[in-house]
Design a protein around this motif. Sequence first.
Motif, short mmCIF file in Angstrom:
data_model
loop_
_atom_site.label_atom_id
_atom_site.label_comp_id
_atom_site.label_asym_id
_atom_site.label_seq_id
_atom_site.Cartn_x
_atom_site.Cartn_y
_atom_site.Cartn_z
N ILE A 140 46.92 79.78 50.76
CA ILE A 140 46.88 78.49 51.46
C ILE A 140 48.03 77.61 51.00
O ILE A 140 48.71 77.00 51.82
N GLY A 141 48.25 77.56 49.70
CA GLY A 141 49.32 76.71 49.16
C GLY A 141 50.70 77.15 49.59
O GLY A 141 51.59 76.32 49.81
N GLN A 142 50.92 78.45 49.68
CA GLN A 142 52.26 78.95 49.98
C GLN A 142 52.50 79.17 51.47
O GLN A 142 53.66 79.11 51.91
N PHE A 199 60.47 70.69 48.77
CA PHE A 199 60.17 72.03 49.27
C PHE A 199 60.35 73.09 48.18
O PHE A 199 59.49 73.95 47.97
N HIS A 200 61.47 73.03 47.46
CA HIS A 200 61.73 74.00 46.39
C HIS A 200 60.78 73.78 45.22
O HIS A 200 60.32 74.76 44.61
N PHE A 201 60.50 72.53 44.90
CA PHE A 201 59.55 72.24 43.84
C PHE A 201 58.18 72.84 44.17
O PHE A 201 57.52 73.42 43.32
N TRP A 202 57.75 72.71 45.42
CA TRP A 202 56.47 73.25 45.87
C TRP A 202 56.42 74.76 45.67
O TRP A 202 55.43 75.30 45.18
N LEU A 203 57.49 75.46 46.05
CA LEU A 203 57.52 76.91 45.91
C LEU A 203 57.51 77.33 44.44
O LEU A 203 56.80 78.27 44.06
N VAL A 204 58.29 76.64 43.61
CA VAL A 204 58.31 76.96 42.18
C VAL A 204 56.95 76.68 41.55
O VAL A 204 56.47 77.45 40.72
N LEU A 205 56.31 75.60 41.97
CA LEU A 205 54.98 75.28 41.47
C LEU A 205 54.01 76.42 41.75
O LEU A 205 53.25 76.84 40.87
N TRP A 206 54.05 76.98 42.96
CA TRP A 206 53.13 78.06 43.30
C TRP A 206 53.52 79.37 42.64
O TRP A 206 52.67 80.22 42.38
N ILE A 207 54.79 79.56 42.33
CA ILE A 207 55.21 80.74 41.57
C ILE A 207 54.60 80.69 40.17
O ILE A 207 54.23 81.73 39.60
N VAL A 208 54.44 79.51 39.62
CA VAL A 208 53.82 79.35 38.30
C VAL A 208 52.29 79.41 38.40
O VAL A 208 51.63 80.03 37.57
N LEU A 209 51.72 78.78 39.42
CA LEU A 209 50.26 78.70 39.53
C LEU A 209 49.60 80.02 39.92
O LEU A 209 48.48 80.30 39.48
N THR A 210 50.26 80.82 40.73
CA THR A 210 49.65 82.06 41.22
C THR A 210 49.27 83.01 40.09
O THR A 210 48.14 83.51 40.07
N PRO A 211 50.15 83.30 39.12
CA PRO A 211 49.70 84.17 38.02
C PRO A 211 48.60 83.53 37.17
O PRO A 211 47.73 84.25 36.67
#
Length: 67
Positions: free
Chosen positions: A16-18, A38-50
Amino acid sequence: MNKRFFIFILFITPFIGQLVLLPYVNRIEPILIGLPFFHFWLVLWIVLTPLITFLIYKIEKKNGGYE
């Protein structure tokens, strides 16, 4: 709340987030830690997903896995 439902919610949260929210966060402003939003959002989800995946793993390990 049922544990399986909670795990399902954790499982779909990164999707949902990505994917679902991506059109709504597609903007440049505000700039956070030097990145467009936009880039901050993607990096945030790269950290949150694991982290979410690890949380699901710990819950499943505690419960002995699915029957």
